[in-house]
Design a protein around this motif. Structure first.
Motif, mmCIF file in Angstrom:
data_model
loop_
_atom_site.group_PDB
_atom_site.id
_atom_site.type_symbol
_atom_site.label_atom_id
_atom_site.label_comp_id
_atom_site.label_asym_id
_atom_site.label_seq_id
_atom_site.Cartn_x
_atom_site.Cartn_y
_atom_site.Cartn_z
ATOM 1 N N UNK A 379 0.791 -1.101 0.109
ATOM 2 C CA UNK A 379 0.073 -0.062 -0.047
ATOM 3 C C UNK A 379 0.961 1.245 0.049
ATOM 4 N N UNK A 380 2.097 1.150 0.716
ATOM 5 C CA UNK A 380 2.965 2.466 0.706
ATOM 6 C C UNK A 380 3.695 2.408 -0.440
ATOM 7 N N UNK A 381 4.054 1.249 -1.150
ATOM 8 C CA UNK A 381 4.903 1.604 -2.350
ATOM 9 C C UNK A 381 4.032 2.025 -3.339
ATOM 10 N N UNK A 382 2.769 1.623 -3.510
ATOM 11 C CA UNK A 382 1.717 2.060 -4.393
ATOM 12 C C UNK A 382 1.576 3.575 -4.427
ATOM 13 N N UNK A 383 1.680 4.232 -3.291
ATOM 14 C CA UNK A 383 1.741 5.672 -3.329
ATOM 15 C C UNK A 383 3.045 6.302 -3.421
ATOM 16 N N UNK A 384 4.313 5.490 -3.649
ATOM 17 C CA UNK A 384 5.736 5.980 -3.801
ATOM 18 C C UNK A 384 6.311 6.438 -2.656
ATOM 19 N N UNK A 385 5.780 5.670 -1.604
ATOM 20 C CA UNK A 385 6.337 6.116 -0.099
ATOM 21 C C UNK A 385 7.530 5.082 0.032
ATOM 22 N N UNK A 386 8.709 5.691 0.598
ATOM 23 C CA UNK A 386 9.721 5.045 0.664
ATOM 24 C C UNK A 386 9.845 4.575 1.979
ATOM 25 N N UNK A 387 10.026 3.322 2.636
ATOM 26 C CA UNK A 387 10.127 2.841 4.142
ATOM 27 C C UNK A 387 11.646 2.829 4.363
ATOM 28 N N UNK A 396 1.266 -6.000 15.654
ATOM 29 C CA UNK A 396 1.592 -4.620 15.000
ATOM 30 C C UNK A 396 2.609 -4.656 13.964
ATOM 31 N N UNK A 397 2.571 -3.705 12.741
ATOM 32 C CA UNK A 397 3.730 -3.501 12.187
ATOM 33 C C UNK A 397 3.817 -2.051 12.182
ATOM 34 N N UNK A 398 4.996 -1.455 12.380
ATOM 35 C CA UNK A 398 5.334 -0.070 11.973
ATOM 36 C C UNK A 398 6.524 0.203 10.841
ATOM 37 N N UNK A 399 6.173 1.437 10.141
ATOM 38 C CA UNK A 399 7.091 1.715 9.118
ATOM 39 C C UNK A 399 7.605 3.283 9.519
ATOM 40 N N UNK A 400 8.848 3.386 9.391
ATOM 41 C CA UNK A 400 9.386 4.811 9.295
ATOM 42 C C UNK A 400 9.486 5.410 7.867
ATOM 43 N N UNK A 401 8.621 6.415 7.654
ATOM 44 C CA UNK A 401 8.522 7.191 6.494
ATOM 45 C C UNK A 401 9.026 8.701 6.429
ATOM 46 N N UNK A 402 9.176 9.318 5.584
ATOM 47 C CA UNK A 402 9.250 10.721 5.499
ATOM 48 C C UNK A 402 8.111 11.475 5.972
ATOM 49 N N UNK A 403 8.301 12.502 6.977
ATOM 50 C CA UNK A 403 7.192 13.306 7.681
ATOM 51 C C UNK A 403 6.232 13.769 6.593
ATOM 52 N N UNK A 404 6.586 13.987 5.462
ATOM 53 C CA UNK A 404 5.631 14.757 4.613
ATOM 54 C C UNK A 404 4.617 13.755 4.094
ATOM 55 N N UNK A 408 -1.097 11.015 3.966
ATOM 56 C CA UNK A 408 -1.273 10.251 2.822
ATOM 57 C C UNK A 408 -1.234 8.817 3.476
ATOM 58 N N UNK A 409 -0.249 8.532 3.954
ATOM 59 C CA UNK A 409 0.062 6.964 4.546
ATOM 60 C C UNK A 409 -0.964 6.573 5.307
ATOM 61 N N UNK A 410 -1.525 7.536 6.245
ATOM 62 C CA UNK A 410 -2.664 6.879 7.407
ATOM 63 C C UNK A 410 -3.909 6.958 6.541
ATOM 64 N N UNK A 411 -4.043 7.651 5.539
ATOM 65 C CA UNK A 411 -5.566 7.441 4.885
ATOM 66 C C UNK A 411 -5.450 6.446 4.126
ATOM 67 N N UNK A 412 -4.196 6.206 3.295
ATOM 68 C CA UNK A 412 -4.388 4.816 2.468
ATOM 69 C C UNK A 412 -4.411 3.779 3.254
ATOM 70 N N UNK A 413 -3.610 3.577 4.305
ATOM 71 C CA UNK A 413 -3.349 2.276 4.979
ATOM 72 C C UNK A 413 -4.883 1.937 5.783
ATOM 73 N N UNK A 414 -5.465 3.025 6.148
ATOM 74 C CA UNK A 414 -6.685 3.126 6.922
ATOM 75 C C UNK A 414 -7.837 2.410 5.678
ATOM 76 N N UNK A 415 -7.905 3.237 4.635
ATOM 77 C CA UNK A 415 -8.725 2.528 3.595
ATOM 78 C C UNK A 415 -8.426 1.210 3.099
#
Ligand code: ADP
Ligand code: ASP
Ligand code: MG
Length: 422
Positions: A379-387, A396-404, A408-415
């Motif tokens: 899901x994160x990769x599809x948004x171009x978000x680097x882990x 639980x699973x946690x990923x560290x990503x760029x703050x910007x 986007x990450x919260x909403x796309x993971x949620x849905x």
């Protein structure tokens, strides 16, 4: 420790005991304090003994901390707590006065008056014991007890504070200590949601959540409850009801795990933590004991480390890079000694990045389902978000990503995990 039930036995007319904690927004203005007073009086008239715990008025703790930092860059920890605790002192007394103004009877009690005995770790003190007698005396006189949240006293008489969001912990710990049937947490949202409703419009209210899941959500940044409050609720089996101070709607019950909670939901919630900073120690010597030395010395300064990664270093053969995260708020005081120990361990450079955020998915159902982490990464990769770093536990699973990318990450993971449809 004196408990309510032992007092109730001595006093046959005793009625049910309720603890209500009101957060900063709920006491954010005089009008709102009056609203709290009316609610407490109505609960008392409904036949209960009422203890309320109040936070500082919203924004006040930040204002106080900023004042101290204006005086000196790294304030003395003991004096800092003396300043920070005043926010709750003011709101406790104002709330007691508002109860008087509404025709009720109340008495404010500060941490040392109760007495809430803590260890001496300023700004992150842990409660050791709570003495119940002052609260019971107040109730016996027909008064509402108004306890100042967030503050305690150590064995030397120093004022301590319980960490940001610590009034939740005061509320639940007081409820546990005096044997209240539950602890109500009144806040600016009407319950615990599948993620922060203030950044994700499709977030849904969760009617019931287990202590375990709430513990993970709280530890991963869902600030609706301070993590220590959930630990105490779980340990002493205090049911916690998170609800809005602006309505009478049923909120979220945080309780023990039961069958009803074990439905088909694999992921229960998404959380994010902005208070993370990444530290990259480049090229330490790659031999046994080095990582132990590094983290022992950090722990020795009472600083907790979160995610940890060790890589083969580009700095040369027999060299390793160690990356880890710690609280942004600890970074300033940690930098000096991290650099010192890194040098001793042969490191050529230490880099820092504060533009990071940790996003996490949580759910008891992960124990029995495979592929959840992979789905999160996709899901994160599809948004171009680097882990940048990953950590996992059973639920639980946690990923560290760029703050910007936080929202986007919260909403796309949620849905993406179907939480908009629960
Ligand atoms: P209080 O001042 O009442 O203690 P806080 O600001 O500490 O309130 O906590 C409430 C806030 O927690 C909400 O306004 C919301 O932005 C945030 N929050 C984060 N995650 C969640 C979640 N999963 N459910 C509800 N609120 C959340
Ligand atoms: N006033 C403190 C804070 O802002 C404690 C609390 O509100 O729970 O962190
Ligand atoms: Mg809070």
């Amino acid at each position: 420790m004196l408990t309510y039930s032992s007092w109730a036995r001595k006093c046959p007319a005793a009625v049910a005991l309720v603890v209500q904690k009101f957060g900063g927004t709920s006491v954010g203005s005089i009008d709102r304090i009056r609203n709290v007073a009316r609610r407490a009086i109505a609960t008392q008239k409904g036949g209960h003994d009422v203890v309320i715990v109040v936070s500082a008025m919203s924004g006040e703790t930040n204002r106080l901390l900023a004042l101290a930092h204006e005086v000196i860059k790294v304030p003395d920890a003991r004096e800092m707590d003396v300043v920070a605790a005043t926010g709750e002192q003011v709101s406790a007394a104002l709330t007691a006065m508002a109860i008087h103004a509404e025709g009720g009877q109340a008495r404010s009690l500060l941490g040392h008056q109760v007495k809430i005995l803590t260890d001496g770790a300023f700004s992150k003190a842990r409660i050791k014991t709570i003495e119940g007698s002052k609260i019971f005396d107040t109730l016996k006189q027909g008064r509402i007890a108004v306890v100042a949240g967030f503050q305690g006293v150590d064995e030397h008489g120093n004022i301590t504070t319980l960490g940001r969001g610590g009034s939740d912990t005061t509320g639940v710990a007081v409820a546990a200590a005096i044997g209240a049937s539950s602890c109500e947490i009144y806040t600016d949202v009407d319950g615990v949601y599948t993620t922060d409703p203030n950044i994700c419009p499709s977030a849904k209210k969760i009617p019931r959540i287990s202590y375990e899941e709430m513990l993970e959500l709280a530890s991963l940044g869902a600030k609706v409850l301070q993590i220590r409050s959930v630990e105490i609720a779980m340990k002493y089996a205090v049911p916690v009801h998170v609800r809005s101070s602006f309505s009478d709607a049923e909120g979220t019950w945080v309780t023990g795990e039961d069958k009803a909670l074990e439905n088909d939901v694999v992921v229960t919630g998404v959380a994010y933590e902005k208070n993370e900073a990444r530290v990259h120690v480049v090229g330490v010597v790659d031999k046994p004991g080095i990582v132990a030395d590094l983290f022992e010395s950090i722990a020795g300064k009472n600083i907790s480390v979160d995610m940890i990664i060790q890589n083969v270093s580009k700095a040369g053969v027999d060299r390793a890079d160690v990356l880890f995260t710690l609280a942004k708020t600890d970074l300033a005081r940690a930098k000096g000694f991290i650099e010192e120990i890194a040098k001793r361990l042969g490191s050529s450079e230490v880099r820092y990045d504060e533009d990071v955020v940790k996003v996490s998915i949580v759910g008891l159902g992960m124990r029995s389902h495979a592929g959840i982490a992979a789905k999160m990464f996709r899901i994160l990769a599809n948004e171009g978000i680097n882990i940048q770093a990953i950590s996992t536990s059973e639920i639980k699973v946690s990923c560290l990503i760029h703050a910007k990318y936080t929202e986007l990450a919260v909403r796309t993971l949620h849905d993406g995990f179907g939480l908009n449809r629960v």
